[in-house]
Design an enzyme around this catalytic site. Structure first.
Site, PDB file in Angstrom:
ATOM      1  CE1 TYR A 133      -4.332  -1.534   0.489  1.00 43.17           C
ATOM      2  CE2 TYR A 133      -2.904  -3.254   1.358  1.00 43.17           C
ATOM      3  CZ  TYR A 133      -4.133  -2.845   0.876  1.00 43.17           C
ATOM      4  OH  TYR A 133      -5.150  -3.744   0.752  1.00 43.17           O
TER       5      TYR A 133
ATOM      6  CG  HIS B 248     -14.227  -0.251   4.901  1.00 40.33           C
ATOM      7  ND1 HIS B 248     -13.092  -0.538   4.177  1.00 40.33           N
ATOM      8  CD2 HIS B 248     -13.825  -0.128   6.183  1.00 40.33           C
ATOM      9  CE1 HIS B 248     -12.047  -0.559   4.987  1.00 40.33           C
ATOM     10  NE2 HIS B 248     -12.469  -0.326   6.219  1.00 40.33           N
TER      11      HIS B 248
END
Length: 615
Positions: free
Chosen positions: A240, A422
C-alpha cells in the site's frame, strides 16, 4: 446499454455463429451430455449465414498478473444474461474460467475449453469439494464464437444470471470472484481434471455494472491528476503506497463531476485499487510524503486524511456524478492536501517496475445545483461491538435511526446515488436497507460476496430517496472460523468495521449516522457470563472492554447470548455533524429500532417458470 437490437434474433445469432467458426480448425462445441455428442462446426451440412457482428464489450479486466488472460464482458438486463469474451495469449491445451463463492477452487461453476490430444471441446462444468471436475448435465454456457488471431485465442460465450441449476453460481449485484487457469497438457476426459493440480488464480470484479449512457461533461471542465511520482513498485506481493499531493494555492470552490483511473501501461495487472482522500481542514499543514502506508515513520498527519474523494478498483469504469450534482473541492472550509493510496498486487514479485498510476479528477468552476455529500452508515469503530471466534456467519447491525434523519434531513430528504462498502478481513457480506414506518422498503446496496481486497465506489442502478423519519440499517456478516479469540471493532486490520459510505445529494450537515450497543447493557452481559462460567465476581469496571471479551470462555452459548444482546439491547446513536459534534438531543440509551423484514428476493425467470409449473 442495449446489447442486441430488437431485430437481432437468437436464430440469427446461431446461424452467424456457425459461420464465424468456419475457419477454426479443432473446436468442437460440447453437447448437453458428453463430448461424444458434440457438434462439429466444420460439418458442410450446416446452413451458411452472415458474418457475426462484433458485440460491444465495455467492461474488461486482466485476470493473471502477467496480463496473458484478459476478460471482457457485457450485460443484458432485459434478457438477464452476461456475455463473456476471454482472450488468451497462449491457449496451450485449454483454459478454465469459473465463479465460486469466495474464489475457492472447490464447488465452483466452470466454463472449460480442453483438448484430448486430437480434438478440442468447450463445455459447462463444475468442481466438487475436492476440486475434481465433472461436466454439467445442463449446458448453460453457450459458446458463440471461437477464433485464433495473431494476438491470441478468443472465446465468446454467454450465460444467464441464474440457471436454476443447483451446481451453477448465481450472478448477483456485488463482488464476483473469478477463478482461472490454463491447461498445460491434454486430458483424455474432463473428469480427469482436478483444479488443485493445475496453476489457478483469483480475480474479483463487479460484474453487474450499470448500463446507462455516460453523462456529458461541461465544456469548461478541468482535469487534475493525482499520481504516484514514478514509484519503484516493491518486489513483494502486497504494497500500500501513500503519496501526499497539494492542490493549487487559493484554489476556488469547484465541483468534481467525474473521475477515472490512470494506469501506467504494462502495470494493468499489478495496480489493484486506488483511493484519493482529502485531509482534514483542521490540520493546517501536511508534510510531503511518498512511501509505504504501513511505514511506522510516516507523518502522523496522514491519519487525518480520511475523507474519500475518489475510489477505483480493478475492472471499474469511470465514475460520473449525476448531471446536476458535483463533489466540492477547493475553496473555504476545504483542505489543500490530498492523499493518494495505491494498492500494488505483485504476486510474481517483479522487481524494477516503475509506476505513475493514479486518478484523474474532472472538475468544473461552474458549480452545479447540488453539492454531493458523503455519509457514514453502520457501526462506530469501537471494541464495544465484537465477533466471537469460530463463527461461520455472525451478524452485526448498525442503525441510522428515524430520530437522526428527522433531525438532520431536509423536507424532501436525500438521494443516494452511490456507495462504498467496507469491512476488514473477517467481513463476508454487507447489506444496507431503507426502512420506512418500521418496514423494509428497498435495498440500498448489497454484496453477499464482499471482500476487503476489492473496494470501489459503486453507482446504484436506481437512486434511493431517503425521507426525514426513515431509517437506514446496515448489516455486516463476519466469518471468524480461523480465529481463536474474539474480534473487536476498531481501526486495525485484525479488528473489524461495518461501514457503508453513501454518496448522496443535497449535502447536509449529517456526516456520520452510526450506532453501537449501550455500554451499560454490555456490562450486564459480562457480569452474567462471568457468573455463569464460574469466574466469580466480574472485574468489569477495572479493565477495558477488549480485555473483558478476551477473558470469556467462548462457546456456542456465550456467542448466542452476545448475538441476542446485540439484537435486543438499547443503542447509543452517533448523529454527528461534519464538525464531528453531535446534533442537539439525547442519543444514548435509545431503544433498538423494530424492523419488519418484508423484502422478498427477486425471482429470476427460471424460478418463476418453476413456480408456475408447481416445481
Amino acid at each position: 446499454m442495449s446489447l442486441l437490437n430488437r431485430t437481432f434474433r437468437l436464430q440469427d445469432v446461431t446461424i452467424m455463429y456457425f459461420t464465424a467458426l468456419a475457419t477454426l480448425v479443432l473446436i468442437l462445441v460440447a453437447s448437453y451430455q458428453a463430448p461424444t455428442r458434440a457438434v462439429n462446426p466444420l460439418d458442410p451440412s450446416l446452413e451458411p449465414g452472415g458474418e457475426l457482428p462484433p458485440l460491444p464489450m465495455p467492461f474488461h479486466v486482466p485476470l493473471d498478473p502477467g496480463g496473458d488472460l484478459q476478460l471482457a464482458w457485457n450485460v443484458s438486463y432485459a434478457a438477464q444474461e452476461v456475455y463473456f469474451e476471454l482472450k488468451v495469449a497462449d491457449v496451450r491445451h485449454g483454459v478454465v474460467l469459473g465463479m465460486s463463492d469466495r474464489g475457492e477452487l472447490t464447488n465452483a461453476d466452470l466454463a472449460v475449453l480442453w483438448d484430448n490430444g486430437t480434438k478440442s471441446f468447450f463445455g459447462d462444468a463444475w468442481s466438487d469439494a475436492d476440486g475434481r471436475v465433472s461436466q454439467d448435465q445442463h449446458q448453460d454456457y453457450q459458446l458463440l464464437e471461437a477464433r485464433q488471431t495473431p494476438h491470441g485465442f478468443h472465446l465468446l460465450f454467454k450465460r444467464p444470471f441464474s440457471t436454476c441449476d443447483p451446481r451453477d453460481y448465481v450472478i448477483q449485484d456485488g463482488t464476483v470472484h473469478i477463478i482461472y487457469g490454463l491447461l498445460d497438457r491434454p486430458i483424455s476426459s474432463l473428469d480427469r481434471l482436478n483444479l488443485s493440480r493445475i496453476q489457478m488464480g483469483v480475480q474479483r470484479i463487479l460484474m453487474l455494472l450499470p448500463d446507462g449512457p455516460a453523462p456529458s461533461l461541461p465544456p469548461d471542465v478541468v482535469t487534475l491528476e493525482v499520481l504516484a511520482p514514478n514509484v519503484t513498485i516493491p518486489s513483494q506481493e502486497t504494497t500500500y503506497w501513500c503519496h501526499i499531493q497539494q492542490l493549487p494555492r487559493n484554489m476556488p470552490r469547484n465541483h468534481i463531476v467525474m473521475y477515472e483511473a490512470v494506469i501506467t501501461p504494462g502495470n494493468e495487472a499489478i495496480v489493484h485499487h486506488m483511493e484519493v482522500f482529502e485531509c482534514s481542514p483542521d490540520v493546517g499543514d501536511v508534510p510531503d510524503y511518498n512511501g509505504s502506508c504501513d511505514d511506522k515513520m510516516k507523518p502522523g498527519e496522514l491519519n487525518f486524511c480520511r475523507h474519500v474523494l475518489a475510489a477505483w478498483a480493478m475492472g471499474a469504469e469511470a465514475f460520473y456524478y449525476p448531471p446536476d450534482v458535483g463533489l466540492p473541492i477547493g475553496g473555504p472550509g476545504s483542505s489543500r492536501f490530498l492523499r493518494l493510496e495505491v494498492h500494488y498486487h505483485n504476486p510474481l514479485v517483479l522487481s524494477g517496475r516503475r509506476d505513475t498510476s493514479g486518478i484523474r479528477l474532472f472538475y468544473t468552476p461552474s458549480l452545479r445545483r447540488y453539492d454531493a455529500g458523503i455519509m457514514e452508515l453502520g457501526l462506530v469503530y469501537t471494541p464495544l461491538m465484537a465477533v466471537p471466534p469460530k463463527q461461520q456467519a455472525f451478524d452485526l447491525s448498525g442503525y441510522c435511526t428515524s430520530k437522526c434523519t428527522q433531525t438532520a434531513f431536509p423536507p424532501g430528504g436525500i438521494n443516494i446515488f452511490a456507495s462504498q462498502l467496507h469491512t476488514h478481513l473477517a467481513g463476508r457480506g454487507i447489506r444496507t436497507v431503507l426502512v420506512r414506518g418500521g418496514k423494509e422498503l428497498e435495498v440500498v446496496q448489497e454484496d453477499q460476496h464482499f471482500s476487503t481486497h476489492y473496494q470501489a465506489i459503486r453507482t446504484l442502478r436506481k437512486m434511493v430517496n431517503v425521507l426525514p423519519g426513515d431509517e437506514l440499517v446496515t448489516k455486516c456478516t463476519y466469518n471468524t472460523e480461523d480465529r481463536g479469540g474474539p474480534t473487536v471493532g476498531g481501526f486495525g486490520i485484525m479488528e473489524e468495521m461495518c461501514v457503508n459510505y453513501v454518496h448522496y445529494y443535497p449535502r447536509t450537515q449529517l456526516e456520520l449516522c452510526k450506532t453501537h450497543v449501550d455500554p451499560g447493557y454490555l456490562q450486564k452481559y459480562f457480569s452474567f457470563m462471568n457468573s455463569f462460567q464460574g469466574r466469580g465476581q466480574c472485574m468489569c469496571g477495572e479493565v477495558g472492554v477488549t480485555e473483558q471479551y478476551s477473558a470469556l470462555q467462548w462457546d456456542q452459548f456465550s456467542s448466542e447470548v452476545l448475538s441476542s444482546l446485540y439484537n435486543t439491547a438499547p443503542i447509543s446513536m452517533h448523529c454527528n455533524q461534519s464538525s464531528a459534534r453531535l446534533f442537539p438531543g439525547q442519543w444514548d440509551n435509545q431503544p433498538l429500532p423494530l424492523v419488519s423484514s418484508v423484502l422478498q428476493e427477486p425471482l429470476y425467470p427460471c424460478e418463476e417458470r418453476m413456480l408456475n409449473q408447481g416445481g
